[in-house]
Design a protein around this motif. Structure first.
Motif, PDB file in Angstrom:
ATOM      1  N   GLN A  95       0.924  -1.337  -0.019  1.00 18.70           N
ATOM      2  CA  GLN A  95       0.135  -0.013  -0.167  1.00 18.70           C
ATOM      3  C   GLN A  95       0.805   1.143   0.067  1.00 18.70           C
ATOM      4  OE1 GLN A  95      -3.235   0.011  -0.558  1.00 18.70           O
ATOM      5  NE2 GLN A  95      -2.977  -2.253  -0.758  1.00 18.70           N
ATOM      6  N   GLN A  96       1.882   1.313   0.931  1.00 25.02           N
ATOM      7  CA  GLN A  96       2.522   2.177   0.845  1.00 25.02           C
ATOM      8  C   GLN A  96       3.472   2.519  -0.688  1.00 25.02           C
ATOM      9  OE1 GLN A  96       3.176   4.627   3.080  1.00 25.02           O
ATOM     10  NE2 GLN A  96       4.530   5.920   2.279  1.00 25.02           N
ATOM     11  N   GLU A  97       3.824   1.337  -1.226  1.00 21.31           N
ATOM     12  CA  GLU A  97       4.545   1.483  -2.454  1.00 21.31           C
ATOM     13  C   GLU A  97       3.494   2.102  -3.612  1.00 21.31           C
ATOM     14  OE1 GLU A  97       6.811  -1.769  -3.908  1.00 21.31           O
ATOM     15  OE2 GLU A  97       7.322  -2.197  -1.811  1.00 21.31           O
ATOM     16  N   ILE A  98       2.488   1.782  -3.458  1.00 22.04           N
ATOM     17  CA  ILE A  98       1.353   2.232  -4.527  1.00 22.04           C
ATOM     18  C   ILE A  98       1.152   3.734  -4.202  1.00 22.04           C
ATOM     19  CG2 ILE A  98      -1.320   2.513  -4.760  1.00 22.04           C
ATOM     20  CD1 ILE A  98      -1.171  -0.509  -4.180  1.00 22.04           C
ATOM     21  N   ARG A  99       1.262   4.342  -2.981  1.00 20.67           N
ATOM     22  CA  ARG A  99       1.086   5.694  -2.697  1.00 20.67           C
ATOM     23  C   ARG A  99       2.315   6.342  -3.314  1.00 20.67           C
ATOM     24  NH1 ARG A  99      -1.608   3.893   1.916  1.00 20.67           N
ATOM     25  NH2 ARG A  99       0.418   3.777   3.110  1.00 20.67           N
ATOM     26  N   VAL A 100       3.453   6.085  -3.105  1.00 21.28           N
ATOM     27  CA  VAL A 100       4.601   6.508  -3.571  1.00 21.28           C
ATOM     28  C   VAL A 100       4.490   6.684  -5.073  1.00 21.28           C
ATOM     29  CG1 VAL A 100       7.113   6.205  -3.828  1.00 21.28           C
ATOM     30  CG2 VAL A 100       6.170   5.871  -1.521  1.00 21.28           C
ATOM     31  N   ALA A 101       4.178   5.586  -5.694  1.00 18.47           N
ATOM     32  CA  ALA A 101       4.293   5.345  -7.184  1.00 18.47           C
ATOM     33  C   ALA A 101       3.083   6.718  -7.677  1.00 18.47           C
ATOM     34  CB  ALA A 101       3.952   4.004  -7.618  1.00 18.47           C
ATOM     35  N   ARG A 102       2.008   6.566  -7.006  1.00 23.74           N
ATOM     36  CA  ARG A 102       0.981   7.523  -7.585  1.00 23.74           C
ATOM     37  C   ARG A 102       1.736   9.105  -7.321  1.00 23.74           C
ATOM     38  NH1 ARG A 102      -4.218   4.515  -4.674  1.00 23.74           N
ATOM     39  NH2 ARG A 102      -4.826   3.469  -6.600  1.00 23.74           N
ATOM     40  N   THR A 103       2.238   9.297  -6.165  1.00 24.63           N
ATOM     41  CA  THR A 103       2.751  10.637  -6.084  1.00 24.63           C
ATOM     42  C   THR A 103       3.930  11.068  -7.141  1.00 24.63           C
ATOM     43  OG1 THR A 103       2.375  10.519  -3.475  1.00 24.63           O
ATOM     44  CG2 THR A 103       4.087  12.016  -4.205  1.00 24.63           C
ATOM     45  N   ALA A 104       4.600  10.070  -7.226  1.00 21.04           N
ATOM     46  CA  ALA A 104       5.630  10.279  -8.572  1.00 21.04           C
ATOM     47  C   ALA A 104       4.918  10.355  -9.942  1.00 21.04           C
ATOM     48  CB  ALA A 104       6.524   9.125  -8.475  1.00 21.04           C
ATOM     49  N   LEU A 105       3.933   9.776 -10.002  1.00 22.10           N
ATOM     50  CA  LEU A 105       2.934   9.837 -11.303  1.00 22.10           C
ATOM     51  C   LEU A 105       2.390  11.238 -11.050  1.00 22.10           C
ATOM     52  CD1 LEU A 105       1.840   8.734 -13.720  1.00 22.10           C
ATOM     53  CD2 LEU A 105       0.071   7.717 -12.612  1.00 22.10           C
ATOM     54  N   GLN A 106       1.918  11.510 -10.298  1.00 20.47           N
ATOM     55  CA  GLN A 106       1.242  13.077 -10.167  1.00 20.47           C
ATOM     56  C   GLN A 106       2.069  14.130 -10.169  1.00 20.47           C
ATOM     57  OE1 GLN A 106      -1.044  12.283  -6.555  1.00 20.47           O
ATOM     58  NE2 GLN A 106      -2.597  10.905  -7.516  1.00 20.47           N
ATOM     59  N   THR A 107       3.167  14.057  -9.781  1.00 19.24           N
ATOM     60  CA  THR A 107       4.201  15.234  -9.563  1.00 19.24           C
ATOM     61  C   THR A 107       5.326  15.236 -10.842  1.00 19.24           C
ATOM     62  OG1 THR A 107       5.619  13.917  -8.152  1.00 19.24           O
ATOM     63  CG2 THR A 107       3.946  15.432  -7.093  1.00 19.24           C
ATOM     64  N   ALA A 108       5.269  14.193 -11.827  1.00 24.62           N
ATOM     65  CA  ALA A 108       6.346  14.104 -12.644  1.00 24.62           C
ATOM     66  C   ALA A 108       6.251  15.422 -13.437  1.00 24.62           C
ATOM     67  CB  ALA A 108       6.225  12.849 -13.379  1.00 24.62           C
ATOM     68  N   ARG A 109       5.140  15.715 -14.169  1.00 21.29           N
ATOM     69  CA  ARG A 109       5.224  16.734 -15.185  1.00 21.29           C
ATOM     70  C   ARG A 109       5.704  18.099 -14.574  1.00 21.29           C
ATOM     71  NH1 ARG A 109       3.606  14.992 -19.698  1.00 21.29           N
ATOM     72  NH2 ARG A 109       2.003  13.816 -19.918  1.00 21.29           N
ATOM     73  N   ALA A 110       5.260  18.197 -13.174  1.00 20.32           N
ATOM     74  CA  ALA A 110       5.452  19.471 -12.656  1.00 20.32           C
ATOM     75  C   ALA A 110       7.054  19.576 -12.175  1.00 20.32           C
ATOM     76  CB  ALA A 110       4.701  19.829 -11.410  1.00 20.32           C
ATOM     77  N   GLU A 111       7.564  18.644 -11.555  1.00 24.69           N
ATOM     78  CA  GLU A 111       8.937  18.553 -10.926  1.00 24.69           C
ATOM     79  C   GLU A 111      10.030  18.034 -11.823  1.00 24.69           C
ATOM     80  OE1 GLU A 111       8.483  16.302  -7.517  1.00 24.69           O
ATOM     81  OE2 GLU A 111       7.131  17.562  -6.480  1.00 24.69           O
ATOM     82  N   LEU A 112       9.855  17.138 -12.747  1.00 18.51           N
ATOM     83  CA  LEU A 112      10.948  16.619 -13.400  1.00 18.51           C
ATOM     84  C   LEU A 112      11.387  17.875 -14.714  1.00 18.51           C
ATOM     85  CD1 LEU A 112       9.950  12.983 -14.323  1.00 18.51           C
ATOM     86  CD2 LEU A 112      11.329  13.999 -12.446  1.00 18.51           C
ATOM     87  N   PRO A 113      10.836  18.488 -15.137  1.00 18.68           N
ATOM     88  CA  PRO A 113      11.221  19.869 -16.070  1.00 18.68           C
ATOM     89  C   PRO A 113      12.141  20.683 -15.203  1.00 18.68           C
ATOM     90  CG  PRO A 113       9.024  19.561 -16.523  1.00 18.68           C
ATOM     91  CD  PRO A 113       9.184  18.651 -15.493  1.00 18.68           C
ATOM     92  N   MET A 114      11.776  20.753 -13.910  1.00 21.88           N
ATOM     93  CA  MET A 114      12.858  21.623 -13.148  1.00 21.88           C
ATOM     94  C   MET A 114      14.046  21.216 -12.721  1.00 21.88           C
ATOM     95  SD  MET A 114      10.050  23.375 -10.408  1.00 21.88           S
ATOM     96  CE  MET A 114       9.441  22.009  -9.725  1.00 21.88           C
ATOM     97  N   LEU A 115      14.321  19.579 -12.987  1.00 17.72           N
ATOM     98  CA  LEU A 115      15.354  18.918 -12.632  1.00 17.72           C
ATOM     99  C   LEU A 115      16.118  18.652 -14.042  1.00 17.72           C
ATOM    100  CD1 LEU A 115      13.928  16.038 -10.259  1.00 17.72           C
ATOM    101  CD2 LEU A 115      15.317  18.057  -9.822  1.00 17.72           C
TER     102      LEU A 115
END
Length: 128
Positions: A62-82
Motif C-alpha cells: 500500500q505504501q509503494e502504491i502511494r509512492v508510485a502515485r505521488t511520483a506519477l502525479q508530480t512528474a510533469r511539474a517537478e521533472l522539468p525543473m530537474l
C-alpha cells in the motif's frame, strides 16, 4: 471424508501453492517475504507467523502504491525543473502508471493470500 474443491482468486500468485496443498503456507511465506524489505523478512515473529507477514506485506505494498502515485502525479511539474528532457518525462510517466497497475495487482494477490492464511487459523511455521 468428503472431497472439497478449493476455489482460488484469479489474483492468486502463481508462486504460491494452492491452499490446502502440501506446504502451501511455506510457499505463501516465501512469496510474501519477497515483497518486504530484507530487514523485516528476518524478524522471528514474521517468520513464525505468516499472517503477520501477510499484514506487513499488505502495508508495504500500500505504501509503494502511494509512492508510485505521488511520483506519477508530480512528474510533469517537478521533472522539468530537474532538467529532465520531455521524452524522458513521458517515458517516466508511463513507467509510473504501469507500476501503479502492477502494484495494485500485487495488493490483490496479497489480500487473497492473507485471507487464505487467516481462514486456516494463522498457522505457525515453527517446527513441532
Amino acid at each position: 471424508m468428503p472431497l472439497t474443491s478449493t476455489r482460488i482468486s484469479p489474483d492468486w500468485p502463481c508462486q504460491v501453492k494452492t491452499p490446502g496443498s502440501y506446504d502451501w503456507e511455506r510457499s505463501a511465506a516465501k512469496w510474501l517475504r519477497e515483497l518486504i524489505p530484507a530487514r523485516y523478512a528476518s524478524y522471528p515473529a514474521l517468520i513464525r507467523h505468516p499472517v503477520l507477514l501477510a499484514r506487513h506485506a499488505h502495508l508495504q505494498v500500500q505504501q509503494e502504491i502511494r509512492v508510485a502515485r505521488t511520483a506519477l502525479q508530480t512528474a510533469r511539474a517537478e521533472l522539468p525543473m530537474l532538467g529532465v528532457p520531455e521524452s524522458v518525462i513521458e517515458h517516466t510517466i508511463k513507467l509510473y502508471a504501469a507500476e501503479v497497475l502492477q502494484l495494485q495487482h500485487i495488493a490483490r494477490s496479497v489480500r487473497a493470500v492473507s485471507e487464505a492464511l487467516a481462514s486456516r487459523g494463522a498457522p505457525s511455521l515453527t517446527r513441532r
